[in-house]
Design a protein around this motif. Structure first.
Motif, PDB file in Angstrom:
ATOM      1  N   ASP A   1       0.780  -1.175  -0.074  1.00 23.78           N
ATOM      2  CA  ASP A   1       0.105   0.019  -0.069  1.00 23.78           C
ATOM      3  C   ASP A   1       0.699   1.345  -0.049  1.00 23.78           C
ATOM      4  O   ASP A   1       0.555   2.215  -0.644  1.00 23.78           O
ATOM      5  N   VAL A   2       1.950   1.245   0.685  1.00 28.42           N
ATOM      6  CA  VAL A   2       2.934   2.504   0.807  1.00 28.42           C
ATOM      7  C   VAL A   2       4.412   1.999   1.013  1.00 28.42           C
ATOM      8  O   VAL A   2       4.642   0.774   1.366  1.00 28.42           O
ATOM      9  N   LEU A   3       5.046   2.612   0.241  1.00 21.80           N
ATOM     10  CA  LEU A   3       6.838   2.182   0.194  1.00 21.80           C
ATOM     11  C   LEU A   3       7.432   3.552   0.882  1.00 21.80           C
ATOM     12  O   LEU A   3       7.166   4.640   0.130  1.00 21.80           O
TER      13      LEU A   3
ATOM     14  N   GLY B   1      18.926  -2.667   2.653  1.00 22.58           N
ATOM     15  CA  GLY B   1      18.063  -3.737   2.920  1.00 22.58           C
ATOM     16  C   GLY B   1      16.577  -3.197   2.766  1.00 22.58           C
ATOM     17  O   GLY B   1      16.299  -2.333   2.178  1.00 22.58           O
ATOM     18  N   ALA B   2      15.730  -4.360   3.158  1.00 24.68           N
ATOM     19  CA  ALA B   2      14.292  -4.136   3.065  1.00 24.68           C
ATOM     20  C   ALA B   2      13.518  -4.922   4.057  1.00 24.68           C
ATOM     21  O   ALA B   2      13.868  -5.685   4.620  1.00 24.68           O
ATOM     22  N   ALA B   3      12.143  -4.187   4.258  1.00 19.92           N
ATOM     23  CA  ALA B   3      11.221  -4.781   5.354  1.00 19.92           C
ATOM     24  C   ALA B   3       9.952  -4.692   4.852  1.00 19.92           C
ATOM     25  O   ALA B   3       9.657  -3.901   4.120  1.00 19.92           O
ATOM     26  N   LEU B   4       8.958  -5.582   5.482  1.00 22.90           N
ATOM     27  CA  LEU B   4       7.711  -5.541   5.059  1.00 22.90           C
ATOM     28  C   LEU B   4       6.965  -5.357   6.537  1.00 22.90           C
ATOM     29  O   LEU B   4       7.068  -6.231   7.509  1.00 22.90           O
ATOM     30  N   VAL B   5       6.008  -4.494   6.677  1.00 16.20           N
ATOM     31  CA  VAL B   5       5.294  -4.293   7.747  1.00 16.20           C
ATOM     32  C   VAL B   5       3.703  -4.325   7.419  1.00 16.20           C
ATOM     33  O   VAL B   5       3.602  -3.496   6.731  1.00 16.20           O
ATOM     34  N   ARG B   6       3.004  -4.815   8.406  1.00 17.54           N
ATOM     35  CA  ARG B   6       1.717  -4.658   8.181  1.00 17.54           C
ATOM     36  C   ARG B   6       1.143  -3.701   9.642  1.00 17.54           C
ATOM     37  O   ARG B   6       1.640  -4.084  10.708  1.00 17.54           O
ATOM     38  N   MET B   7       0.995  -2.506   9.020  1.00 18.78           N
ATOM     39  CA  MET B   7       0.642  -1.636  10.052  1.00 18.78           C
ATOM     40  C   MET B   7      -0.574  -1.913  10.980  1.00 18.78           C
ATOM     41  O   MET B   7      -1.649  -2.506  10.420  1.00 18.78           O
TER      42      MET B   7
ATOM     43  N   ARG C   1       6.453   8.990  10.590  1.00 22.13           N
ATOM     44  CA  ARG C   1       5.508   9.844  11.182  1.00 22.13           C
ATOM     45  C   ARG C   1       4.726  11.037  10.382  1.00 22.13           C
ATOM     46  O   ARG C   1       3.583  10.875  10.797  1.00 22.13           O
ATOM     47  N   ASP C   2       5.572  11.424   9.223  1.00 21.29           N
ATOM     48  CA  ASP C   2       4.849  12.411   8.447  1.00 21.29           C
ATOM     49  C   ASP C   2       3.829  11.480   7.679  1.00 21.29           C
ATOM     50  O   ASP C   2       2.698  12.214   7.278  1.00 21.29           O
ATOM     51  N   ALA C   3       3.931  10.411   7.089  1.00 27.61           N
ATOM     52  CA  ALA C   3       2.963   9.624   6.441  1.00 27.61           C
ATOM     53  C   ALA C   3       1.970   9.371   7.313  1.00 27.61           C
ATOM     54  O   ALA C   3       0.781   9.415   6.583  1.00 27.61           O
ATOM     55  N   LEU C   4       2.105   8.988   8.646  1.00 24.44           N
ATOM     56  CA  LEU C   4       0.879   8.612   9.208  1.00 24.44           C
ATOM     57  C   LEU C   4       0.082   9.994   9.587  1.00 24.44           C
ATOM     58  O   LEU C   4      -1.156   9.931   9.563  1.00 24.44           O
TER      59      LEU C   4
ATOM     60  N   GLY D   1      -2.000  10.991   6.852  1.00 23.24           N
ATOM     61  CA  GLY D   1      -3.146   9.988   6.290  1.00 23.24           C
ATOM     62  C   GLY D   1      -2.380   9.146   5.097  1.00 23.24           C
ATOM     63  O   GLY D   1      -3.345   8.417   4.383  1.00 23.24           O
ATOM     64  N   PHE D   2      -1.232   9.283   4.851  1.00 22.63           N
ATOM     65  CA  PHE D   2      -0.768   8.551   3.598  1.00 22.63           C
ATOM     66  C   PHE D   2      -0.759   7.017   3.805  1.00 22.63           C
ATOM     67  O   PHE D   2      -0.747   6.016   3.204  1.00 22.63           O
ATOM     68  N   LEU D   3      -0.246   6.911   5.268  1.00 18.31           N
ATOM     69  CA  LEU D   3       0.061   5.389   5.829  1.00 18.31           C
ATOM     70  C   LEU D   3      -1.160   5.164   6.907  1.00 18.31           C
ATOM     71  O   LEU D   3      -1.199   6.230   7.792  1.00 18.31           O
ATOM     72  N   LYS D   4      -1.729   4.191   6.566  1.00 18.66           N
ATOM     73  CA  LYS D   4      -2.850   3.994   7.706  1.00 18.66           C
ATOM     74  C   LYS D   4      -2.788   2.466   8.460  1.00 18.66           C
ATOM     75  O   LYS D   4      -2.383   1.675   7.765  1.00 18.66           O
TER      76      LYS D   4
END
Ligand code: COA
Length: 329
Positions: A252-254, A323-329, A297-300, A303-306
Protein backbone atom coordinates in the motif's frame (compact mmCIF):
# COMPACT_ATOMS: atom_id res chain seq x y z
CA UNK A 1 8.52 -17.04 17.14
CA UNK A 2 6.81 -13.90 18.41
CA UNK A 3 5.99 -11.01 16.07
CA UNK A 4 7.05 -7.42 16.70
CA UNK A 5 4.75 -4.47 16.08
CA UNK A 6 5.22 -0.71 15.95
CA UNK A 7 3.27 0.79 18.85
CA UNK A 8 4.72 4.31 18.73
CA UNK A 9 6.40 6.55 16.17
CA UNK A 10 7.91 9.91 17.16
CA UNK A 11 9.97 12.54 15.38
CA UNK A 12 11.83 15.73 16.07
CA UNK A 13 13.53 18.23 13.79
CA UNK A 14 15.35 21.42 14.87
CA UNK A 15 13.49 24.70 14.40
CA UNK A 16 16.13 26.35 12.20
CA UNK A 17 15.16 26.03 8.52
CA UNK A 18 18.04 26.30 6.04
CA UNK A 19 16.80 26.86 2.50
CA UNK A 20 18.70 26.31 -0.73
CA UNK A 21 18.88 30.09 -1.01
CA UNK A 22 20.62 30.21 2.39
CA UNK A 23 23.23 27.76 1.02
CA UNK A 24 23.73 29.99 -2.05
CA UNK A 25 25.15 32.58 0.36
CA UNK A 26 27.75 30.10 1.72
CA UNK A 27 28.94 28.33 -1.44
CA UNK A 28 28.73 28.29 -5.23
CA UNK A 29 25.44 26.45 -5.68
CA UNK A 30 21.88 27.26 -6.70
CA UNK A 31 18.35 26.46 -5.63
CA UNK A 32 17.73 25.26 -9.20
CA UNK A 33 20.69 22.80 -9.16
CA UNK A 34 19.77 21.37 -5.77
CA UNK A 35 16.08 20.96 -6.59
CA UNK A 36 16.73 19.44 -10.03
CA UNK A 37 19.37 16.95 -8.84
CA UNK A 38 17.97 16.05 -5.40
CA UNK A 39 14.43 17.40 -4.93
CA UNK A 40 15.53 19.09 -1.69
CA UNK A 41 14.04 22.54 -0.99
CA UNK A 42 15.11 23.01 2.62
CA UNK A 43 16.58 21.14 5.57
CA UNK A 44 16.92 21.72 9.33
CA UNK A 45 20.18 22.56 11.10
CA UNK A 46 20.61 22.69 14.89
CA UNK A 47 21.28 25.88 16.80
CA UNK A 48 24.21 25.89 19.26
CA UNK A 49 23.37 23.94 22.43
CA UNK A 50 21.15 21.32 20.79
CA UNK A 51 22.89 17.93 20.57
CA UNK A 52 22.25 14.66 18.76
CA UNK A 53 20.95 13.05 21.97
CA UNK A 54 18.60 16.01 22.65
CA UNK A 55 16.89 15.40 19.32
CA UNK A 56 16.78 11.68 20.09
CA UNK A 57 15.24 12.37 23.52
CA UNK A 58 12.51 14.55 22.02
CA UNK A 59 11.70 11.93 19.37
CA UNK A 60 11.72 9.21 22.06
CA UNK A 61 9.26 11.04 24.31
CA UNK A 62 6.95 11.58 21.32
CA UNK A 63 7.20 7.87 20.38
CA UNK A 64 6.48 6.77 23.97
CA UNK A 65 3.51 9.12 24.15
CA UNK A 66 2.22 7.65 20.89
CA UNK A 67 2.68 4.14 22.31
CA UNK A 68 1.11 5.05 25.66
CA UNK A 69 4.15 3.83 27.57
CA UNK A 70 6.73 5.35 29.89
CA UNK A 71 10.45 5.40 29.08
CA UNK A 72 10.91 3.25 32.23
CA UNK A 73 9.00 0.46 30.45
CA UNK A 74 11.66 0.16 27.71
CA UNK A 75 13.74 -3.05 27.94
CA UNK A 76 16.46 -2.03 25.44
CA UNK A 77 17.51 1.09 23.57
CA UNK A 78 18.99 0.72 20.09
CA UNK A 79 20.61 3.95 18.86
CA UNK A 80 21.54 4.38 15.22
CA UNK A 81 23.70 7.34 14.21
CA UNK A 82 26.74 8.20 12.11
CA UNK A 83 27.14 11.57 13.86
CA UNK A 84 27.87 10.55 17.48
CA UNK A 85 28.66 12.96 20.30
CA UNK A 86 31.81 11.07 21.35
CA UNK A 87 34.15 8.67 19.57
CA UNK A 88 33.24 6.46 22.52
CA UNK A 89 31.04 5.69 24.36
CA UNK A 90 28.17 5.58 21.90
CA UNK A 91 25.52 8.26 22.07
CA UNK A 92 22.95 5.76 23.38
CA UNK A 93 24.14 6.18 26.96
CA UNK A 94 23.91 9.97 26.64
CA UNK A 95 20.29 9.55 25.60
CA UNK A 96 19.73 7.10 28.45
CA UNK A 97 21.00 9.65 30.98
CA UNK A 98 18.78 12.38 29.50
CA UNK A 99 15.78 10.05 29.81
CA UNK A 100 16.58 9.55 33.51
CA UNK A 101 17.30 5.81 33.09
CA UNK A 102 20.16 4.07 34.91
CA UNK A 103 19.95 0.34 34.11
CA UNK A 104 18.44 -0.01 30.64
CA UNK A 105 20.83 -1.72 28.20
CA UNK A 106 21.88 0.36 25.21
CA UNK A 107 23.15 -0.84 21.86
CA UNK A 108 24.74 1.63 19.42
CA UNK A 109 24.86 0.71 15.78
CA UNK A 110 26.86 2.28 12.96
CA UNK A 111 25.09 1.43 9.74
CA UNK A 112 24.56 4.92 8.37
CA UNK A 113 21.57 5.33 6.03
CA UNK A 114 20.62 1.69 6.62
CA UNK A 115 20.93 2.15 10.41
CA UNK A 116 17.20 2.13 11.04
CA UNK A 117 16.71 -1.11 9.06
CA UNK A 118 19.69 -2.76 10.73
CA UNK A 119 18.28 -1.73 14.12
CA UNK A 120 14.90 -3.13 13.16
CA UNK A 121 16.50 -6.46 12.25
CA UNK A 122 18.32 -6.63 15.61
CA UNK A 123 15.18 -5.66 17.54
CA UNK A 124 13.16 -8.27 15.67
CA UNK A 125 15.61 -11.03 16.57
CA UNK A 126 15.58 -10.05 20.24
CA UNK A 127 11.81 -9.86 20.45
CA UNK A 128 11.31 -13.10 18.48
CA UNK A 129 13.67 -14.91 20.86
CA UNK A 130 11.73 -13.66 23.89
CA UNK A 131 14.73 -11.79 25.27
CA UNK A 132 12.90 -8.42 25.36
CA UNK A 133 9.27 -7.25 25.22
CA UNK A 134 9.62 -3.57 24.35
CA UNK A 135 12.50 -1.96 22.46
CA UNK A 136 13.14 1.69 21.62
CA UNK A 137 14.78 2.09 18.21
CA UNK A 138 15.99 5.61 17.56
CA UNK A 139 17.76 7.12 14.56
CA UNK A 140 19.23 10.57 15.16
CA UNK A 141 21.65 12.66 13.12
CA UNK A 142 23.41 15.94 13.64
CA UNK A 143 25.19 16.41 10.32
CA UNK A 144 25.33 20.17 10.07
CA UNK A 145 28.35 20.78 12.32
CA UNK A 146 30.44 18.28 10.34
CA UNK A 147 29.80 19.57 6.83
CA UNK A 148 32.20 21.57 4.68
CA UNK A 149 30.16 24.72 4.03
CA UNK A 150 32.50 26.05 1.34
CA UNK A 151 32.19 25.29 -2.39
CA UNK A 152 34.65 22.38 -1.98
CA UNK A 153 32.02 20.50 0.04
CA UNK A 154 28.92 21.46 -1.93
CA UNK A 155 28.11 18.03 -3.39
CA UNK A 156 27.71 16.56 0.12
CA UNK A 157 26.64 19.57 2.16
CA UNK A 158 23.50 20.45 0.19
CA UNK A 159 22.10 16.95 0.74
CA UNK A 160 22.24 16.43 4.50
CA UNK A 161 20.02 17.69 7.31
CA UNK A 162 19.58 17.20 11.06
CA UNK A 163 16.74 15.37 12.77
CA UNK A 164 15.62 12.35 14.77
CA UNK A 165 12.98 9.64 14.62
CA UNK A 166 12.09 7.00 17.18
CA UNK A 167 9.88 3.94 17.29
CA UNK A 168 8.58 1.78 20.13
CA UNK A 169 8.60 -1.87 19.09
CA UNK A 170 6.68 -4.43 21.12
CA UNK A 171 6.09 -8.17 21.14
CA UNK A 172 2.64 -9.11 19.88
CA UNK A 173 0.47 -12.16 19.29
CA UNK A 174 -1.62 -10.18 16.79
CA UNK A 175 -1.36 -10.81 13.07
CA UNK A 176 0.38 -7.50 12.42
CA UNK A 177 3.76 -5.83 12.72
CA UNK A 178 7.02 -6.80 11.07
CA UNK A 179 6.44 -9.57 8.54
CA UNK A 180 10.01 -9.93 7.31
CA UNK A 181 13.27 -8.03 7.03
CA UNK A 182 16.52 -8.53 5.16
CA UNK A 183 19.80 -6.64 5.38
CA UNK A 184 22.90 -6.74 3.17
CA UNK A 185 26.36 -5.16 3.00
CA UNK A 186 29.27 -4.98 0.53
CA UNK A 187 32.45 -3.58 2.10
CA UNK A 188 34.22 -3.25 -1.26
CA UNK A 189 32.58 0.19 -1.44
CA UNK A 190 33.46 1.34 2.11
CA UNK A 191 35.46 4.33 0.88
CA UNK A 192 32.92 5.59 -1.64
CA UNK A 193 30.84 7.27 1.05
CA UNK A 194 32.92 7.87 4.13
CA UNK A 195 34.26 10.16 6.81
CA UNK A 196 37.87 9.08 7.31
CA UNK A 197 38.64 10.98 10.50
CA UNK A 198 39.11 10.73 13.43
CA UNK A 199 40.75 7.35 12.83
CA UNK A 200 42.75 4.81 14.81
CA UNK A 201 44.96 4.52 11.71
CA UNK A 202 46.42 7.93 12.56
CA UNK A 203 48.68 8.81 15.51
CA UNK A 204 46.51 10.97 17.75
CA UNK A 205 43.52 9.89 15.60
CA UNK A 206 43.69 13.19 13.66
CA UNK A 207 46.44 15.67 12.72
CA UNK A 208 46.30 19.45 12.17
CA UNK A 209 47.61 18.87 8.61
CA UNK A 210 44.68 16.57 7.85
CA UNK A 211 42.24 19.13 9.20
CA UNK A 212 43.92 21.87 7.12
CA UNK A 213 43.44 19.67 4.02
CA UNK A 214 39.76 19.18 4.93
CA UNK A 215 40.15 15.40 5.23
CA UNK A 216 37.86 15.30 8.26
CA UNK A 217 34.84 16.14 6.12
CA UNK A 218 32.61 13.45 4.57
CA UNK A 219 33.56 12.30 1.08
CA UNK A 220 31.09 10.82 -1.42
CA UNK A 221 31.42 9.31 -4.89
CA UNK A 222 27.94 10.62 -5.67
CA UNK A 223 27.45 8.96 -9.06
CA UNK A 224 28.54 5.56 -7.77
CA UNK A 225 26.25 5.80 -4.75
CA UNK A 226 23.40 6.85 -7.01
CA UNK A 227 23.92 3.96 -9.46
CA UNK A 228 24.04 1.33 -6.71
CA UNK A 229 21.08 2.79 -4.79
CA UNK A 230 18.72 2.63 -7.76
CA UNK A 231 19.53 -1.07 -8.25
CA UNK A 232 19.87 -2.36 -4.68
CA UNK A 233 16.71 -0.84 -3.19
CA UNK A 234 14.31 -2.27 -5.82
CA UNK A 235 16.18 -5.60 -5.68
CA UNK A 236 15.79 -5.78 -1.90
CA UNK A 237 12.05 -5.01 -2.06
CA UNK A 238 11.62 -7.67 -4.78
CA UNK A 239 13.55 -10.17 -2.67
CA UNK A 240 11.61 -9.60 0.54
CA UNK A 241 8.27 -9.67 -1.33
CA UNK A 242 9.16 -12.84 -3.23
CA UNK A 243 10.06 -14.85 -0.19
CA UNK A 244 6.70 -13.88 1.35
CA UNK A 245 4.76 -14.81 -1.81
CA UNK A 246 3.93 -11.15 -2.47
CA UNK A 247 4.78 -8.68 -5.24
CA UNK A 248 5.70 -4.99 -4.85
CA UNK A 249 2.24 -4.16 -6.24
CA UNK A 250 0.73 -5.67 -3.09
CA UNK A 251 2.29 -2.85 -1.05
CA UNK A 252 0.00 0.00 0.00
CA UNK A 253 2.91 2.32 0.79
CA UNK A 254 6.67 2.24 0.19
CA UNK A 255 8.90 4.39 2.39
CA UNK A 256 12.42 4.44 0.99
CA UNK A 257 15.34 6.08 2.74
CA UNK A 258 15.31 9.77 1.85
CA UNK A 259 18.65 10.37 0.08
CA UNK A 260 17.56 11.87 -3.21
CA UNK A 261 14.08 12.38 -4.70
CA UNK A 262 15.37 11.26 -8.11
CA UNK A 263 16.60 7.98 -6.61
CA UNK A 264 13.19 7.36 -5.04
CA UNK A 265 11.33 8.20 -8.26
CA UNK A 266 13.47 5.67 -10.12
CA UNK A 267 12.87 3.05 -7.39
CA UNK A 268 9.11 3.66 -7.61
CA UNK A 269 9.14 3.32 -11.41
CA UNK A 270 11.28 0.17 -11.31
CA UNK A 271 8.75 -1.45 -8.95
CA UNK A 272 5.79 0.04 -10.89
CA UNK A 273 4.35 1.60 -7.71
CA UNK A 274 5.36 5.24 -8.11
CA UNK A 275 2.17 6.76 -6.58
CA UNK A 276 2.62 4.62 -3.46
CA UNK A 277 6.08 5.99 -2.67
CA UNK A 278 6.16 8.45 0.23
CA UNK A 279 8.80 11.23 0.26
CA UNK A 280 9.53 14.12 2.60
CA UNK A 281 13.15 14.78 1.58
CA UNK A 282 11.95 18.09 0.13
CA UNK A 283 11.58 19.43 3.70
CA UNK A 284 14.40 17.69 5.57
CA UNK A 285 17.15 16.59 3.15
CA UNK A 286 18.91 13.34 3.96
CA UNK A 287 18.71 12.67 7.70
CA UNK A 288 20.46 9.29 7.36
CA UNK A 289 19.39 6.93 10.22
CA UNK A 290 16.48 9.22 11.08
CA UNK A 291 14.94 9.38 7.62
CA UNK A 292 12.66 6.32 7.73
CA UNK A 293 11.04 6.97 11.15
CA UNK A 294 10.73 10.69 10.26
CA UNK A 295 8.97 9.74 7.03
CA UNK A 296 6.75 7.20 8.84
CA UNK A 297 5.62 9.91 11.26
CA UNK A 298 4.86 12.33 8.41
CA UNK A 299 3.09 9.64 6.36
CA UNK A 300 0.89 8.73 9.36
CA UNK A 301 0.11 12.39 10.08
CA UNK A 302 -0.85 13.01 6.45
CA UNK A 303 -3.06 9.90 6.30
CA UNK A 304 -0.85 8.48 3.51
CA UNK A 305 -0.02 5.55 5.81
CA UNK A 306 -2.93 3.98 7.69
CA UNK A 307 -3.59 1.12 10.11
CA UNK A 308 -3.91 -2.14 8.16
CA UNK A 309 -1.66 -0.98 5.32
CA UNK A 310 1.08 -3.23 3.97
CA UNK A 311 4.17 -1.03 4.25
CA UNK A 312 7.49 -1.61 2.50
CA UNK A 313 10.68 -0.04 3.85
CA UNK A 314 13.99 0.09 2.02
CA UNK A 315 17.32 1.83 2.51
CA UNK A 316 20.74 2.11 0.94
CA UNK A 317 23.84 3.88 2.14
CA UNK A 318 27.44 4.06 3.21
CA UNK A 319 29.16 0.72 3.62
CA UNK A 320 27.59 -0.01 1.16
CA UNK A 321 24.71 -1.33 3.27
CA UNK A 322 21.12 -1.84 2.24
CA UNK A 323 17.98 -3.77 3.06
CA UNK A 324 14.19 -4.00 2.98
CA UNK A 325 11.32 -4.82 5.30
CA UNK A 326 7.61 -5.60 5.13
CA UNK A 327 5.31 -4.33 7.87
CA UNK A 328 1.57 -4.79 8.41
CA UNK A 329 0.59 -1.53 10.14
N1 COA B 1 25.74 22.90 -6.59
C1 COA B 1 26.10 23.16 -7.85
N2 COA B 1 26.88 22.32 -8.58
C2 COA B 1 27.28 21.20 -7.99
C3 COA B 1 26.93 20.88 -6.67
C4 COA B 1 26.14 21.78 -5.96
N3 COA B 1 25.73 21.55 -4.70
N4 COA B 1 27.48 19.68 -6.37
C5 COA B 1 28.14 19.27 -7.46
N5 COA B 1 28.02 20.18 -8.44
C6 COA B 1 28.57 20.14 -9.79
C7 COA B 1 29.77 19.25 -9.92
O1 COA B 1 30.93 19.91 -9.52
C8 COA B 1 29.75 18.90 -11.38
O2 COA B 1 30.32 19.97 -12.07
P1 COA B 1 31.23 19.71 -13.38
O3 COA B 1 30.35 18.99 -14.35
O4 COA B 1 31.64 21.07 -13.80
O5 COA B 1 32.37 18.83 -12.90
C9 COA B 1 28.26 18.88 -11.73
O6 COA B 1 27.60 19.58 -10.67
C10 COA B 1 27.69 17.48 -11.83
O7 COA B 1 28.13 16.72 -10.72
P2 COA B 1 27.71 15.25 -10.52
O8 COA B 1 28.32 14.75 -9.25
O9 COA B 1 27.91 14.46 -11.77
O10 COA B 1 26.13 15.44 -10.30
P3 COA B 1 25.03 14.35 -10.10
O11 COA B 1 23.97 14.55 -11.10
O12 COA B 1 25.61 12.98 -9.91
O13 COA B 1 24.41 14.79 -8.72
C11 COA B 1 24.45 14.11 -6.45
C12 COA B 1 25.21 14.78 -7.56
C13 COA B 1 25.31 14.13 -5.21
C14 COA B 1 23.17 14.89 -6.17
C15 COA B 1 24.08 12.68 -6.87
O14 COA B 1 25.22 12.01 -7.34
C16 COA B 1 23.49 11.87 -5.77
O15 COA B 1 22.43 12.18 -5.26
N6 COA B 1 24.13 10.78 -5.40
C17 COA B 1 23.66 9.91 -4.35
C18 COA B 1 23.89 10.62 -3.07
C19 COA B 1 23.33 9.87 -1.94
O16 COA B 1 22.32 9.24 -2.05
N7 COA B 1 24.01 9.98 -0.80
C20 COA B 1 23.60 9.44 0.41
C21 COA B 1 23.56 7.98 0.32
S1 COA B 1 22.58 7.34 1.47
Amino acid sequence: MRRMKFTGVGAYVPERVVTNHDLEKMMDTSDEWIQQRTGIVERRWVEPGLENSDMAAKATLAACQDAGCDVKDIDLIIYATLSPEYLFPGTGVVLEKKLGLTRTPVLDIRNQCSGFLYGLAVANGMIASGMYQRILLVGSELHSRGLNKSTAGRDVTVIFGDGAGATVLEATDEDKGLIDILIHADGRYAEDLTCLLPSARVEGFITPEQVARGEHYPHMAGNKVFKHAIVKMPEAIQEVCKRNHLTPRDLDVLIPHQANLRINEIVGRALEIEPKVFNNIQKYGNTTAASIPLAMRDALDQGFLKPGHLLGLTAFGSGFTWGAALVRM
